[in-house]
Design an enzyme around this catalytic site. Sequence first.
Site, PDB file in Angstrom:
ATOM      1  CG  ASP A   1       6.196  11.333  -9.554  1.00 32.99           C
ATOM      2  OD1 ASP A   1       6.253  12.235 -10.419  1.00 32.99           O
ATOM      3  OD2 ASP A   1       7.059  11.202  -8.661  1.00 32.99           O
TER       4      ASP A   1
ATOM      5  CG  ASP B   1      -1.789   1.125   1.444  1.00 32.87           C
ATOM      6  OD1 ASP B   1      -2.058   1.836   0.456  1.00 32.87           O
ATOM      7  OD2 ASP B   1      -2.235   1.349   2.590  1.00 32.87           O
TER       8      ASP B   1
ATOM      9  CE  LYS C   1      -3.401   5.232   0.980  1.00 36.79           C
ATOM     10  NZ  LYS C   1      -2.783   4.340   1.988  1.00 36.79           N
TER      11      LYS C   1
ATOM     12  NE  ARG D   1      -5.888   1.582  14.673  1.00 32.84           N
ATOM     13  CZ  ARG D   1      -6.294   2.846  14.568  1.00 32.84           C
ATOM     14  NH1 ARG D   1      -6.001   3.712  15.507  1.00 32.84           N
ATOM     15  NH2 ARG D   1      -6.979   3.230  13.503  1.00 32.84           N
TER      16      ARG D   1
END
Length: 237
Positions: free
Chosen positions: A68, A63, A65, A215
Amino acid sequence: MINAKDVIIACDFPSAEATFEFLDKFKDEQRKPFLKIGMELYYAAGNEVVREIKRRGHKIFLDLKLHDIPNTVRKAMKVLSALDVDMVNVHASGTVAMMRAALEGLTREDGSRPLLIAVTQLTSTSEQTMREELLINASINDTIARYAANAKEAGLDGVVCSPLEASLVKEACGNDFMTVTPGIRFADAKADDQVRITTPAKAREIGSDYIVVGRPITAADNPVAAYRRCVEEFLGE
Ligand code: C5P
């Protein structure tokens, strides 16, 4: 693998040591959890931790992301594809041209490639911030639906979104377009800093293909039991 359903554990740990200490708890599990490695762990521990986790037999959603110019993203994706991860992502706001370049970079000589999904609008960005800071006047829902449609047009497999947006994405892009949804909590647990949350069972009902759970599993007294509960509620296994 598209439209496979699974629970992805977000390995938001600061180091390889902390990650492996956590993963060792799953050593005797029949089902190897699909794992998400985000910026924190990747920038701290790099490709080595990715390779070791793959070696242990886990699928990986990397992950990072990317966002550019198309040429840079194409080349970066080529490097990530060689790492043999299973899912990667870009920001849809990088444009259709950038997403197409990402897909090209990811596609290996034999035609295989990791799944590629796009972040539409980050859930931390409010409509007010969009309007006042980013000068985007469309509603969050319209933005999400359009960015998801752009990702589909570019040939991507799906988007990351809140579970509460999954049905909006399915309506805009069709049922085969994947939704990967964080913001998952058990019905009897605290929300932490997440706002738009839902349970694993509800996420499945409203169209999530993959749920990303951090979590509620990583901070649980018994992470293996919490993972099993997620799988049972989300997949009915
Ligand atoms: O601990 P928790 O279950 O909240 O973790 C959710 C994971 O999904 C984190 O890694 C977080 O960065 C990620 N995420 C999110 N919301 C988004 C995109 C990613 O919570 N919109």
